[in-house]
Design an enzyme around this catalytic site. Structure first.
Site, short mmCIF file in Angstrom:
data_model
loop_
_atom_site.label_atom_id
_atom_site.label_comp_id
_atom_site.label_asym_id
_atom_site.label_seq_id
_atom_site.Cartn_x
_atom_site.Cartn_y
_atom_site.Cartn_z
N GLY A 234 0.79 -1.17 0.11
CA GLY A 234 0.05 0.00 -0.08
C GLY A 234 0.89 1.36 -0.05
O GLY A 234 0.80 2.24 -0.71
N PHE A 235 1.81 1.37 0.74
CA PHE A 235 2.85 2.36 0.98
C PHE A 235 2.08 3.66 1.21
O PHE A 235 2.53 4.76 0.58
CB PHE A 235 3.72 2.38 -0.09
CG PHE A 235 4.38 1.37 -0.37
CD1 PHE A 235 5.22 0.45 0.28
CD2 PHE A 235 4.03 0.36 -1.79
CE1 PHE A 235 5.84 -0.65 0.30
CE2 PHE A 235 4.60 -0.91 -1.78
CZ PHE A 235 5.39 -1.39 -1.04
N GLY A 462 1.48 -6.64 4.25
CA GLY A 462 2.68 -7.22 3.92
C GLY A 462 3.79 -7.13 4.90
O GLY A 462 4.95 -7.54 4.82
N ARG A 606 11.38 -0.82 21.12
CA ARG A 606 11.47 -2.15 21.22
C ARG A 606 11.26 -2.80 20.07
O ARG A 606 10.27 -2.37 19.37
CB ARG A 606 10.43 -2.78 22.24
CG ARG A 606 10.52 -4.20 22.62
CD ARG A 606 9.26 -4.66 23.50
NE ARG A 606 10.04 -4.73 24.79
CZ ARG A 606 8.95 -4.51 25.81
NH1 ARG A 606 7.69 -4.25 25.73
NH2 ARG A 606 9.45 -4.91 27.11
N ILE A 607 11.89 -3.47 19.62
CA ILE A 607 11.67 -4.33 18.24
C ILE A 607 10.91 -5.68 18.53
O ILE A 607 11.54 -6.60 19.01
CB ILE A 607 13.05 -4.54 17.47
CG1 ILE A 607 13.61 -3.42 17.05
CG2 ILE A 607 12.81 -5.21 16.16
CD1 ILE A 607 12.88 -2.08 16.49
N ASN A 609 9.78 -8.01 16.59
CA ASN A 609 10.29 -9.05 15.71
C ASN A 609 11.29 -8.64 14.84
O ASN A 609 11.23 -8.01 13.76
CB ASN A 609 9.09 -9.61 14.89
CG ASN A 609 9.39 -10.89 14.00
OD1 ASN A 609 10.47 -10.89 13.65
ND2 ASN A 609 8.56 -11.87 13.77
N LYS A 679 8.04 2.15 18.92
CA LYS A 679 8.18 3.43 18.24
C LYS A 679 7.64 3.37 16.80
O LYS A 679 7.33 4.39 16.10
CB LYS A 679 9.51 4.27 18.38
CG LYS A 679 9.87 4.85 19.63
CD LYS A 679 11.05 5.56 19.85
CE LYS A 679 11.39 6.21 20.90
NZ LYS A 679 12.52 7.22 20.46
N GLU A 683 8.24 3.71 8.45
CA GLU A 683 8.28 4.73 7.64
C GLU A 683 10.04 5.42 7.83
O GLU A 683 10.47 5.91 6.99
CB GLU A 683 7.40 5.88 7.75
CG GLU A 683 6.00 5.40 6.93
CD GLU A 683 4.76 6.27 7.51
OE1 GLU A 683 4.38 5.79 8.43
OE2 GLU A 683 4.28 6.86 6.75
#
Ligand code: MOS
Length: 720
Positions: A234-235, A462, A606-607, A609, A679, A683
């Protein structure tokens, strides 16, 4: 215990997708379905004098033009002519005889087969009363206007700051129209049952699409269901609800059968928006030691005749560096083009491109290392709001990226490195993106088979929403991910915001966690009635025991629903920060630029995945390579027509254009932004990539190309 946060779980929907069992909206087939083909205008401005459609052509069951199209209701939340942002579009199709851009929908032909619809659509003849049009932004710069709202900003005095500067640079930059170009063509299937409408759509937000469709059609919200379990990219182009979606609904009502409209690749160029063309003029002043004394950034952006789409391209200029004197403006100009739409990091992708190239130009003027210049102007708090940052690891990102790309041996002068026929250069730029968050709802249920079913009407472009939400649910429940099934993309599910602004995990994540926490409490309460102690934890982990629990209590399911409030604390200024580092090789004879290495150092809380997160960054960097070197939608000035509305001539980076990429997530703990401490990364991934490439091209060649994309001919115009 956190076993899921940081777990590189492969996509839970990966198998469905690679085996072709994930149904996108264009895959939906319903009994009795007929097919709509759109007819587009071939002029850029005027009135339709006559339109003749071969109603008797084989297979044709309906034809819709402005003459028989029902009048749609204005959207109360997005009035025509007002700043609609991604919220909506003032332009509504087939409401009158006016043509406002080349490629606008002027008719829909509905037929038994797609081929028949196509054949009939080709036989449509149109007579226009032509009016003058304009699509050339530079030729229209005399007609700028200031949009409503607070688009200008200033602090201190830029004039004083420039007067007191030892070094001043005043560069200007131009960016081209870019198209989002989602891989999967957008498609809509609409079907009515009495007054109830179901729409299978390609959208970044089913709940929002429902609001728009119900509004246009004058239906109660409950009479509209929108379904979109999978979106092939989509972006940003799936945020707005567009003409083809409502036209499918209108056509379906007219013929009393399900109607499917699949956009062609060319239609994807004029019906769903694009990243608008921009111009930027900057003035940066600094003391001899590099400390900024003034920053001015004036931006111009094209919008359409019928709508005011605005990205405030100067937003990041207002806060990225500590400088007492800053002034920014944005002006619009109306052109005969489709209304622009958000495209991955509006307005940062274009605005930061200009700012970070200008900062690089200033570094050379000062004979100062570009990273050192940025360090000397580091903003220790948000200079725009005066608030402290919720967290900021930008300096660590500079250090990480610099170490990994080998910055310490980089000569400070340009055109010092070579490889055979090529110049080689290293460039970098800062990246930042605000932390957004929105209220969201979710539900979690224990089902009779012992599975936990978790749902929220969000979207997965996606990006990995299915996977990450499954992890958040499993983490909260203390269960393996195989025990959780997550569902999204349906207005029958609890309401979730548009999947935009990099805020899905920050918004839907806390709702999913909260619903699972509540479900767990309910289960524990039930268990405490019949068991005790360590048994309870054990029972939650064992499906057969949970099934027995439901049976004992005579329950079909145990369910919890929540609605969270918007997260975030106004006491803090919350942004993700990062830096992209790029190595390029530029062919001296052909001017061809090759990106040979990219290092992205990102601090985004925090990431959840690392695998899907890394994919996001890699994808954003690919988009940045396109923006810097390849992507440019070209309009024929005489007809206002897009001449490269296909993926053959609208160049996007292919595998051969994309080098080895290194992604580093700089660890960051920030529970001020939201309960999950995330966060957003979708983008920031692209912000700063294009300027890092442009800066590397200058370092390689000593040539500053200020019009994007940087094409070989723009380099060859100069001697190098
Ligand atoms: Mo994004 S451009 O907010 O989908």
């Amino acid at each position: 215990m956190t076993v899921q946060f940081g777990n590189a779980l492969p996509r839970v929907d990966g198998r469905l997708k690679i085996t072709g069992r994930a149904d996108y909206s264009s895959d939906v087939a319903l009994p009795g379905m007929v097919f709509g083909r759109l007819v587009l205008s071939t002029v850029a401005q005027g009135r339709i004098r006559r339109i003749e459609v071969p109603r008797a052509a084989p297979g044709v069951v309906a034809v819709i033009t402005h003459e028989n199209m029902p009048r749609l209701r204005p959207l109360s939340f997005a009035q025509p002519g007002q700043t609609a942002g991604f919220a909506g579009k003032g332009f509504v199709p087939l409401q009158d005889d006016r043509v406002l851009f080349n490629g606008q929908v002027i008719a829909v032909v509905v037929a038994e087969t797609p081929e028949q619809a196509d054949a009939a659509a080709r036989q449509v003849t149109v007579g226009y009363d032509l009016e003058p049009h304009r699509v050339d932004l530079d030729a229209a710069l005399t007609e700028l206007y200031k949009p409503g709202g607070e688009v200008d900003y200033s602090r201190g005095s830029v004039d004083d700051g420039l007067a007191g500067a030892a070094v001043v640079v005043r560069p200007s930059y131009a960016t081209a129209i870019n198209h989002n170009n989602a891989m999967a063509p957008f498609a809509t299937v609409a079907v009515w049952e009495g007054e109830k409408l179901t729409v299978y759509d390609a959208t970044q937000g089913v709940h929002y699409a429902r609001k728009v469709l119900a509004g246009w059609l004058g239906l109660a919200k409950d009479n509209v269901r929108v379904v979109c379990p999978f979106l092939g990219g989509g972006f940003g182009s799936g945020l707005r609800t567009n003409a083809h979606s409502v036209l499918a609904a209108v056509a379906a009502r007219m013929v009393g059968r399900p109607v499917k409209i699949v956009l062609s690749r060319a239609e994807m160029f004029t019906l769903i928006g694009h990243r608008p063309e921009t111009r930027h003029s900057l003035a940066l002043g600094a003391r001899p030691d590099g400390v900024l004394t003034a920053v001015r950034h004036d931006a111009v952006q094209a919008t359409s005749i019928c709508d005011e789409y605005l990205d405030v391209h100067t937003k990041i200029t207002q806060m990225l560096y500590a400088c007492p004197n800053v002034s920014t403006t944005v002006r619009l100009v109306r052109l005969n083009v489709d209304t622009p739409c958000p495209m991955r990091a509006p307005p940062e992708a274009s605005g930061v491109l200009a700012l970070e190239c200008a900062v690089d130009e200033l570094a050379y003027a000062l004979k100062l290392d570009p990273i050192e210049l940025r360090r000397r102007n580091h903003a220790d708090h948000d200079p725009r709001s005066g608030r402290p940052w919720s967290s900021k690891a930008l300096l660590a990102c500079y250090a990480e990226g610099a170490a990994r790309i080998g910055w310490e041996t980089r000569p400070i002068e340009p055109r010092m490195l070579g490889e055979g026929r090529c110049w080689v250069g290293l460039g970098m730029a800062s990246a930042t993106y605000p932390v957004y968050g929105s209220a969201a709802s979710a539900r979690a249920a224990l089902l009779p088979d012992g599975m936990i079913h978790v749902a929220s009407g969000s979207a997965d472009l996606g990006t990995g929403t299915y996977t990450v939400m499954t992890q958040i649910a499993a983490e909260t429940l203390g269960l393996p991910t195989e025990r959780v099934r997550f569902e999204l993309g349906d207005t029958d599910l609890p309401a979730a915001p548009l999947a935009g602004g990099s805020m899905t995990v920050a918004s839907v994540g806390p709702a999913v966690a909260e619903a699972c926490r509540k479900l767990r409490e309910r289960l524990l309460d039930l268990l405490r009635q019949d068991e005790s102690g360590a048994e309870i934890e054990e029972t939650i982990r064992r499906p057969e025991r949970l099934q027995a629990l439901l049976a004992r209590h005579g329950l079909e399911r145990v369910e919890a629903r929540v609605r969270t409030q918007t997260a975030g604390d106004d006491a803090w200024s919350a942004y993700a920060f990062g830096a992209h580092f790029v190595r390029v090789r530029v062919d001296r004879d052909t001017g061809e630029v090759r990106v040979t290495r990219v290092v992205s150092a990102i601090a985004a809380g925090r990431i959840v995945n690392p695998r899907t997160a890394r994919s996001q960054i890699i994808g954003g960097v690919v988009g940045g390579i396109g923006q810097a070197l390849l992507e440019c939608t070209e309009l024929d000035r005489a007809y206002g027509r897009i001449v490269n509305a296909d993926l053959g001539e609208y160049h996007v980076p292919v595998n051969a254009d994309v080098p080895e990429q290194e992604v580093v997530f700089v660890p960051e703990e920030d529970l001020r932004v939201n309960p999950l401490g995330v966060k957003g990364i979708g983008e920031i991934a692209i912000v700063g990539v294009a300027p890092a490439i442009a800066n590397a091209v200058f370092h390689a060649t000593g040539i500053r190309v200020r019009a994007f994309p940087i094409r070989p001919e723009r380099l060859l115009e100069q001697e190098f």
